[in-house]
Design a protein around this motif. Structure first.
Motif, PDB file in Angstrom:
ATOM      1  N   GLY A 190      -8.982   2.836  -7.031  1.00 10.07           N
ATOM      2  CA  GLY A 190      -8.251   2.220  -5.929  1.00 10.07           C
ATOM      3  C   GLY A 190      -7.114   1.340  -6.401  1.00 10.07           C
ATOM      4  N   LEU A 191      -6.214   1.003  -5.489  1.00 13.07           N
ATOM      5  CA  LEU A 191      -5.108   0.109  -5.808  1.00 13.07           C
ATOM      6  C   LEU A 191      -5.633  -1.297  -6.095  1.00 13.07           C
ATOM      7  CD1 LEU A 191      -2.533   1.104  -3.026  1.00 13.07           C
ATOM      8  CD2 LEU A 191      -2.346   1.604  -5.476  1.00 13.07           C
ATOM      9  N   VAL A 192      -5.036  -1.949  -7.079  1.00 13.95           N
ATOM     10  CA  VAL A 192      -5.380  -3.333  -7.412  1.00 13.95           C
ATOM     11  C   VAL A 192      -4.240  -4.230  -6.963  1.00 13.95           C
ATOM     12  CG1 VAL A 192      -5.877  -4.971  -9.262  1.00 13.95           C
ATOM     13  CG2 VAL A 192      -6.816  -2.650  -9.359  1.00 13.95           C
ATOM     14  N   LYS A 193      -4.567  -5.273  -6.245  1.00 14.82           N
ATOM     15  CA  LYS A 193      -3.591  -6.254  -5.754  1.00 14.82           C
ATOM     16  C   LYS A 193      -4.073  -7.643  -6.107  1.00 14.82           C
ATOM     17  CE  LYS A 193      -3.186  -7.348  -1.258  1.00 14.82           C
ATOM     18  NZ  LYS A 193      -3.030  -8.821  -1.204  1.00 14.82           N
ATOM     19  N   ALA A 194      -3.128  -8.563  -6.279  1.00 15.93           N
ATOM     20  CA  ALA A 194      -3.554  -9.960  -6.448  1.00 15.93           C
ATOM     21  C   ALA A 194      -4.475 -10.340  -5.294  1.00 15.93           C
ATOM     22  CB  ALA A 194      -2.332 -10.876  -6.490  1.00 15.93           C
ATOM     23  N   ALA A 195      -5.481 -11.148  -5.574  1.00 19.00           N
ATOM     24  CA  ALA A 195      -6.534 -11.435  -4.596  1.00 19.00           C
ATOM     25  C   ALA A 195      -6.091 -12.481  -3.579  1.00 19.00           C
ATOM     26  CB  ALA A 195      -7.797 -11.890  -5.311  1.00 19.00           C
ATOM     27  N   VAL A 196      -4.910 -12.261  -3.009  1.00 21.56           N
ATOM     28  CA  VAL A 196      -4.369 -13.123  -1.963  1.00 21.56           C
ATOM     29  C   VAL A 196      -4.280 -12.325  -0.672  1.00 21.56           C
ATOM     30  CG1 VAL A 196      -3.039 -14.507  -3.591  1.00 21.56           C
ATOM     31  CG2 VAL A 196      -1.971 -12.525  -2.510  1.00 21.56           C
TER      32      VAL A 196
ATOM     33  N   PRO B  10      -1.257  -1.097 -11.300  1.00 23.57           N
ATOM     34  CA  PRO B  10      -2.614  -0.893 -11.806  1.00 23.57           C
ATOM     35  C   PRO B  10      -3.531  -0.228 -10.784  1.00 23.57           C
ATOM     36  CG  PRO B  10      -2.288  -3.178 -11.203  1.00 23.57           C
ATOM     37  CD  PRO B  10      -0.943  -2.524 -11.100  1.00 23.57           C
ATOM     38  N   ARG B  11      -4.481   0.494 -11.339  1.00 25.37           N
ATOM     39  CA  ARG B  11      -5.547   1.113 -10.562  1.00 25.37           C
ATOM     40  C   ARG B  11      -6.892   0.600 -11.059  1.00 25.37           C
ATOM     41  NH1 ARG B  11      -4.368   4.578  -6.025  1.00 25.37           N
ATOM     42  NH2 ARG B  11      -2.160   5.078  -6.222  1.00 25.37           N
ATOM     43  N   CYS B  12      -7.885   0.674 -10.209  1.00 27.71           N
ATOM     44  CA  CYS B  12      -9.221   0.187 -10.544  1.00 27.71           C
ATOM     45  C   CYS B  12      -9.898   1.152 -11.525  1.00 27.71           C
ATOM     46  CB  CYS B  12     -10.054   0.067  -9.271  1.00 27.71           C
ATOM     47  SG  CYS B  12     -11.766  -0.427  -9.544  1.00 27.71           S
ATOM     48  N   PRO B  13     -10.390   0.663 -12.656  1.00 27.03           N
ATOM     49  CA  PRO B  13     -11.091   1.547 -13.597  1.00 27.03           C
ATOM     50  C   PRO B  13     -12.365   2.141 -13.010  1.00 27.03           C
ATOM     51  CG  PRO B  13     -10.532  -0.567 -14.635  1.00 27.03           C
ATOM     52  CD  PRO B  13     -10.287  -0.717 -13.164  1.00 27.03           C
ATOM     53  N   ALA B  14     -12.954   1.446 -12.037  1.00 33.00           N
ATOM     54  CA  ALA B  14     -14.225   1.905 -11.483  1.00 33.00           C
ATOM     55  C   ALA B  14     -14.060   2.996 -10.440  1.00 33.00           C
ATOM     56  CB  ALA B  14     -14.983   0.717 -10.884  1.00 33.00           C
TER      57      ALA B  14
ATOM     58  N   LEU C 209      -8.566  -2.972  -3.867  1.00 34.15           N
ATOM     59  CA  LEU C 209      -8.560  -2.902  -2.414  1.00 34.15           C
ATOM     60  C   LEU C 209      -9.645  -1.980  -1.866  1.00 34.15           C
ATOM     61  CD1 LEU C 209      -4.723  -2.758  -1.658  1.00 34.15           C
ATOM     62  CD2 LEU C 209      -6.253  -4.744  -1.564  1.00 34.15           C
ATOM     63  N   GLU C 210     -10.231  -1.142  -2.728  1.00 35.57           N
ATOM     64  CA  GLU C 210     -11.259  -0.205  -2.276  1.00 35.57           C
ATOM     65  C   GLU C 210     -12.664  -0.766  -2.503  1.00 35.57           C
ATOM     66  OE1 GLU C 210     -10.722   2.560  -0.628  1.00 35.57           O
ATOM     67  OE2 GLU C 210      -8.547   2.299  -0.762  1.00 35.57           O
ATOM     68  N   CYS C 211     -12.987  -1.115  -3.744  1.00 33.33           N
ATOM     69  CA  CYS C 211     -14.361  -1.516  -4.054  1.00 33.33           C
ATOM     70  C   CYS C 211     -14.521  -3.011  -4.271  1.00 33.33           C
ATOM     71  CB  CYS C 211     -14.876  -0.751  -5.274  1.00 33.33           C
ATOM     72  SG  CYS C 211     -14.132  -1.263  -6.851  1.00 33.33           S
ATOM     73  N   GLY C 212     -13.410  -3.747  -4.333  1.00 35.56           N
ATOM     74  CA  GLY C 212     -13.484  -5.194  -4.486  1.00 35.56           C
ATOM     75  C   GLY C 212     -13.665  -5.682  -5.905  1.00 35.56           C
ATOM     76  N   ALA C 213     -13.668  -4.779  -6.891  1.00 35.27           N
ATOM     77  CA  ALA C 213     -13.864  -5.208  -8.281  1.00 35.27           C
ATOM     78  C   ALA C 213     -12.732  -6.133  -8.724  1.00 35.27           C
ATOM     79  CB  ALA C 213     -13.931  -3.987  -9.197  1.00 35.27           C
ATOM     80  N   ARG C 214     -13.082  -7.132  -9.505  1.00 35.49           N
ATOM     81  CA  ARG C 214     -12.110  -8.116  -9.991  1.00 35.49           C
ATOM     82  C   ARG C 214     -11.394  -7.581 -11.227  1.00 35.49           C
ATOM     83  NH1 ARG C 214     -12.573 -14.611 -10.570  1.00 35.49           N
ATOM     84  NH2 ARG C 214     -11.173 -14.921 -12.353  1.00 35.49           N
TER      85      ARG C 214
ATOM     86  N   VAL D  69       0.827  -1.207   0.000  1.00 36.83           N
ATOM     87  CA  VAL D  69       0.000   0.000   0.000  1.00 36.83           C
ATOM     88  C   VAL D  69       0.866   1.262   0.000  1.00 36.83           C
ATOM     89  CG1 VAL D  69      -1.663   1.327   1.379  1.00 36.83           C
ATOM     90  CG2 VAL D  69      -1.952  -1.149   1.089  1.00 36.83           C
ATOM     91  N   GLY D  70       2.015   1.206   0.659  1.00 34.49           N
ATOM     92  CA  GLY D  70       2.804   2.413   0.865  1.00 34.49           C
ATOM     93  C   GLY D  70       3.874   2.707  -0.168  1.00 34.49           C
TER      94      GLY D  70
END
Length: 258
Positions: A165-171, A158-162, A136-141, A60-61
């Motif tokens: 927010g930051l996008v991270k692998a879903a782990v 990457p950032r969320c198109p919606a 990490l913000e809205c949960g979009a895949r 995140v940082g």
């Protein structure tokens, strides 16, 4: 006192426990996936002995940490894609195909259970899934090919198109909260199980390692299939210190047929 047996005797006991159980939970760890050629994380010589994991707080940082995390994810997912579900994975899918009331609670992030035929409704992923990304913000895949294309085009994480927010692998990364809904579902399944089978877990990673304890304390038979000793061997119904694939190939010879 656990019954500690190997070979045909172990298969006979496990077959009887499977036949008698109504509600079954399979609790799977890294050992089931190493039999498909996926490297372990925690063992000596494993991934984390060669490189320190990137924590959630670092991700995140730091933009540099985010880019390094994604670089590692792409390498790791190439290994996941080359791997194939083994007899252990396929045995669980077979039991489900036969109509058994079975759920899989996994610590693994490689997607092999889904590829073996275990439907999402029967799978609880305690540590998430590395084969796609999530905001990490809205949960979009986000699909990994889209993430890779964005990084290649912009040079930035990457950032969320919606929502941006930051996008991270879903782990679930070190320092990140465990998914509460997944843990609660796993506990409910353990509480109602007649039989819980541990497949390839050292049972030292908490809070996930509490799930077999919950099942045992709720009256379920506990079977542990793991090459090395675990902290719960002494309270298990049956302990099999061997590879997972051969155990299930003895029970279901059809798994070895092409």
């Amino acid at each position: 006192m656990a019954m500690d047996v190997t070979g045909n005797g172990a298969g006979d006991v496990l077959a009887q426990l499977l036949a008698e159980a109504v509600r079954i939970v399979a609790f799977t760890g890294a050992g089931i996936s190493t039999e498909s050629g996926i490297p372990d994380f925690r063992s000596p010589g494993g991934i984390w002995s060669r490189m320190a994991p990137i924590t959630y707080q670092e991700f995140v940082g730091s933009e540099a940490a985010r880019l390094e995390d994604w670089r590692r994810r792409f390498v790791m997912n190439a290994e996941f894609a080359r791997a194939e579900p083994n007899a252990g994975h396929r045995a669980l899918a077979l039991l489900l195909a036969e109509g058994r009331d079975l759920n899989v609670v996994t610590q693994n992030i490689d997607g092999l259970h889904q590829r073996s035929g275990v439907p999402p409704a029967r799978l609880v992923e305690l540590h998430g899934n590395a084969t796609y990304g999530r905001c990490l913000e809205c949960g979009a895949r986000r699909e990994l090919e889209d993430v890779r294309a964005e990084i290649d085009a912009t040079g930035r994480a990457p950032r969320c198109p919606a929502c941006g927010g930051l996008v991270k692998a879903a782990v679930i990364s070190f320092g990140e909260a465990m998914p509460q809904a997944a843990m609660e579902r796993a506990v409910r399944l353990a509480e109602s199980a007649d039989l819980l089978i541990v497949l390839g877990s050292s049972l030292v990673v908490h809070p996930a390692a509490m799930i077999p304890v919950v099942a045992r304390e709720s009256g379920a038979d506990l079977v542990i299939v793991n090459r090395d000793p675990t902290p719960l061997d002494g309270v298990a119904t049956l302990v099999l210190r061997e590879a997972i694939g051969p155990v299930f190939l003895r029970l279901f010879p059809q798994l070895g047929e092409k």
